[in-house]
Design a protein around this motif. Structure first.
Motif, PDB file in Angstrom:
ATOM      1  N   LEU A   1     -46.381  14.489   5.958  1.00  0.00           N
ATOM      2  CA  LEU A   1     -45.505  14.248   4.809  1.00  0.00           C
ATOM      3  C   LEU A   1     -44.084  13.928   5.241  1.00  0.00           C
ATOM      4  O   LEU A   1     -43.424  13.087   4.629  1.00  0.00           O
ATOM      5  N   LEU A   2     -43.597  14.576   6.274  1.00  0.00           N
ATOM      6  CA  LEU A   2     -42.195  14.439   6.662  1.00  0.00           C
ATOM      7  C   LEU A   2     -41.959  13.413   7.761  1.00  0.00           C
ATOM      8  O   LEU A   2     -40.839  12.970   7.950  1.00  0.00           O
ATOM      9  N   ALA A   3     -42.984  13.058   8.506  1.00  0.00           N
ATOM     10  CA  ALA A   3     -42.902  12.030   9.553  1.00  0.00           C
ATOM     11  C   ALA A   3     -41.891  12.371  10.646  1.00  0.00           C
ATOM     12  O   ALA A   3     -41.378  11.498  11.311  1.00  0.00           O
ATOM     13  N   SER A   4     -41.576  13.646  10.828  1.00  0.00           N
ATOM     14  CA  SER A   4     -40.706  14.084  11.912  1.00  0.00           C
ATOM     15  C   SER A   4     -41.190  15.464  12.354  1.00  0.00           C
ATOM     16  O   SER A   4     -41.299  16.379  11.527  1.00  0.00           O
ATOM     17  N   ALA A   5     -41.438  15.608  13.639  1.00  0.00           N
ATOM     18  CA  ALA A   5     -41.934  16.882  14.146  1.00  0.00           C
ATOM     19  C   ALA A   5     -40.922  18.008  13.933  1.00  0.00           C
ATOM     20  O   ALA A   5     -41.295  19.129  13.580  1.00  0.00           O
ATOM     21  N   ASP A   6     -39.653  17.718  14.123  1.00  0.00           N
ATOM     22  CA  ASP A   6     -38.620  18.742  13.934  1.00  0.00           C
ATOM     23  C   ASP A   6     -38.521  19.176  12.484  1.00  0.00           C
ATOM     24  O   ASP A   6     -38.429  20.370  12.187  1.00  0.00           O
ATOM     25  N   ALA A   7     -38.545  18.209  11.568  1.00  0.00           N
ATOM     26  CA  ALA A   7     -38.481  18.546  10.146  1.00  0.00           C
ATOM     27  C   ALA A   7     -39.721  19.332   9.729  1.00  0.00           C
ATOM     28  O   ALA A   7     -39.631  20.270   8.930  1.00  0.00           O
ATOM     29  N   ALA A   8     -40.874  18.972  10.275  1.00  0.00           N
ATOM     30  CA  ALA A   8     -42.109  19.685   9.950  1.00  0.00           C
ATOM     31  C   ALA A   8     -42.047  21.127  10.454  1.00  0.00           C
ATOM     32  O   ALA A   8     -42.458  22.049   9.744  1.00  0.00           O
ATOM     33  N   GLU A   9     -41.518  21.337  11.649  1.00  0.00           N
ATOM     34  CA  GLU A   9     -41.394  22.700  12.189  1.00  0.00           C
ATOM     35  C   GLU A   9     -40.430  23.534  11.348  1.00  0.00           C
ATOM     36  O   GLU A   9     -40.696  24.700  11.065  1.00  0.00           O
ATOM     37  N   ASP A  10     -39.300  22.934  10.968  1.00  0.00           N
ATOM     38  CA  ASP A  10     -38.343  23.649  10.111  1.00  0.00           C
ATOM     39  C   ASP A  10     -38.977  24.009   8.774  1.00  0.00           C
ATOM     40  O   ASP A  10     -38.828  25.129   8.287  1.00  0.00           O
ATOM     41  N   ALA A  11     -39.681  23.055   8.190  1.00  0.00           N
ATOM     42  CA  ALA A  11     -40.335  23.302   6.906  1.00  0.00           C
ATOM     43  C   ALA A  11     -41.414  24.370   7.044  1.00  0.00           C
ATOM     44  O   ALA A  11     -41.568  25.216   6.166  1.00  0.00           O
ATOM     45  N   LEU A  12     -42.143  24.342   8.151  1.00  0.00           N
ATOM     46  CA  LEU A  12     -43.196  25.337   8.377  1.00  0.00           C
ATOM     47  C   LEU A  12     -42.602  26.747   8.432  1.00  0.00           C
ATOM     48  O   LEU A  12     -43.162  27.685   7.858  1.00  0.00           O
ATOM     49  N   GLN A  13     -41.475  26.884   9.096  1.00  0.00           N
ATOM     50  CA  GLN A  13     -40.806  28.189   9.137  1.00  0.00           C
ATOM     51  C   GLN A  13     -40.403  28.641   7.734  1.00  0.00           C
ATOM     52  O   GLN A  13     -40.570  29.807   7.368  1.00  0.00           O
ATOM     53  N   ASP A  14     -39.890  27.704   6.944  1.00  0.00           N
ATOM     54  CA  ASP A  14     -39.511  28.018   5.560  1.00  0.00           C
ATOM     55  C   ASP A  14     -40.732  28.421   4.736  1.00  0.00           C
ATOM     56  O   ASP A  14     -40.661  29.325   3.900  1.00  0.00           O
ATOM     57  N   VAL A  15     -41.845  27.745   4.973  1.00  0.00           N
ATOM     58  CA  VAL A  15     -43.086  28.063   4.256  1.00  0.00           C
ATOM     59  C   VAL A  15     -43.496  29.497   4.549  1.00  0.00           C
ATOM     60  O   VAL A  15     -43.779  30.272   3.630  1.00  0.00           O
ATOM     61  N   TRP A  16     -43.525  29.865   5.821  1.00  0.00           N
ATOM     62  CA  TRP A  16     -43.965  31.216   6.174  1.00  0.00           C
ATOM     63  C   TRP A  16     -42.984  32.280   5.683  1.00  0.00           C
ATOM     64  O   TRP A  16     -43.396  33.380   5.317  1.00  0.00           O
ATOM     65  N   LEU A  17     -41.702  31.937   5.618  1.00  0.00           N
ATOM     66  CA  LEU A  17     -40.738  32.875   5.043  1.00  0.00           C
ATOM     67  C   LEU A  17     -41.016  33.075   3.553  1.00  0.00           C
ATOM     68  O   LEU A  17     -41.027  34.203   3.054  1.00  0.00           O
ATOM     69  N   ASP A  18     -41.285  31.973   2.847  1.00  0.00           N
ATOM     70  CA  ASP A  18     -41.644  32.067   1.426  1.00  0.00           C
ATOM     71  C   ASP A  18     -42.922  32.875   1.228  1.00  0.00           C
ATOM     72  O   ASP A  18     -43.022  33.693   0.313  1.00  0.00           O
ATOM     73  N   VAL A  19     -43.907  32.629   2.084  1.00  0.00           N
ATOM     74  CA  VAL A  19     -45.178  33.344   1.983  1.00  0.00           C
ATOM     75  C   VAL A  19     -44.940  34.838   2.205  1.00  0.00           C
ATOM     76  O   VAL A  19     -45.453  35.672   1.455  1.00  0.00           O
ATOM     77  N   PHE A  20     -44.163  35.171   3.211  1.00  0.00           N
ATOM     78  CA  PHE A  20     -43.881  36.572   3.500  1.00  0.00           C
ATOM     79  C   PHE A  20     -43.214  37.256   2.303  1.00  0.00           C
ATOM     80  O   PHE A  20     -43.563  38.369   1.933  1.00  0.00           O
ATOM     81  N   ARG A  21     -42.268  36.560   1.698  1.00  0.00           N
ATOM     82  CA  ARG A  21     -41.540  37.126   0.553  1.00  0.00           C
ATOM     83  C   ARG A  21     -42.407  37.269  -0.695  1.00  0.00           C
ATOM     84  O   ARG A  21     -42.253  38.202  -1.467  1.00  0.00           O
ATOM     85  N   HIS A  22     -43.287  36.305  -0.916  1.00  0.00           N
ATOM     86  CA  HIS A  22     -44.006  36.238  -2.191  1.00  0.00           C
ATOM     87  C   HIS A  22     -45.485  36.609  -2.119  1.00  0.00           C
ATOM     88  O   HIS A  22     -46.165  36.590  -3.142  1.00  0.00           O
TER      89      HIS A  22
END
Length: 178
Positions: free
Chosen positions: A43-64
């Motif tokens: 979706l993001l076409a950038s490995a760095d952006a995907a890694e950053d987004a993945l970290q945000d996803v897991w933070l959201d998952v942990f919280r919710h």
């Protein structure tokens, strides 16, 4: 493990993680990170952006995670969070390509399947497609989600999913033409 056994195991991990078991949460991260990373990368076409987004996803998952009422809905819920994060980043960067969707219902069973020999060409061609096309193709053919699950992840109607898959397949075929 069979698909059914894996789903039961994932549900058990969710319940344990909701009860505060850090090892269970860690195992969920381990089990789903590679697939979510690929989804975000497409979706993001950038490995760095995907890694950053993945970290945000897991933070959201942990919280919710304690709010997840149905442990069997984990996969759709994870992909929904990942999708929202990816599209949020695309909107912020100004690269979001909104598809014009007329809502037409199209029979998605009218198209053939791609052979395994074409996998590398298909993966490269996916990068050329708009995010909403990449999203439905990855969810349907790589994650093997049902149309109903994709509709839950994308937050749209079943007919819209069918339409998007139809047009995404057409766009992929066009990108694969020499």
């Amino acid at each position: 493990m069979t698909d059914h056994a894996e789903q039961i195991y994932d549900s058990l991990l969710v319940v344990r993680a909701q009860a505060g078991d850090e090892a269970a949460f860690g195992e969920l991260v381990e089990r789903y990170s590679p697939r979510l990373r690929y989804f975000l990368r497409k979706l993001l076409a950038s490995a760095d952006a995907a890694e950053d987004a993945l970290q945000d996803v897991w933070l959201d998952v942990f919280r919710h995670l304690p709010r997840l009422a149905d442990p069997q809905a984990l996969a759709a819920w994870l992909y929904r969070i990942a999708r929202d994060r990816a599209f949020g980043r695309l909107r912020k960067s100004g690269r979001f390509e909104q598809l014009i969707d007329d809502g037409a219902v199209v029979d998605a069973a009218d198209d053939g399947e791609f052979s395994p020999e074409d996998a590398s060409r298909i993966h490269a061609a996916l990068d050329e497609l708009p995010p909403e096309h990449r999203e439905v193709l990855v969810l349907r053919f790589l994650e093997e989600m049902s149309y109903e699950e994709i509709a839950r992840v994308a937050g749209c109607q079943l007919g819209t999913v069918r339409s998007r898959i139809h047009y995404a397949k057409r766009a992929l075929r066009k990108a694969l033409r020499p």
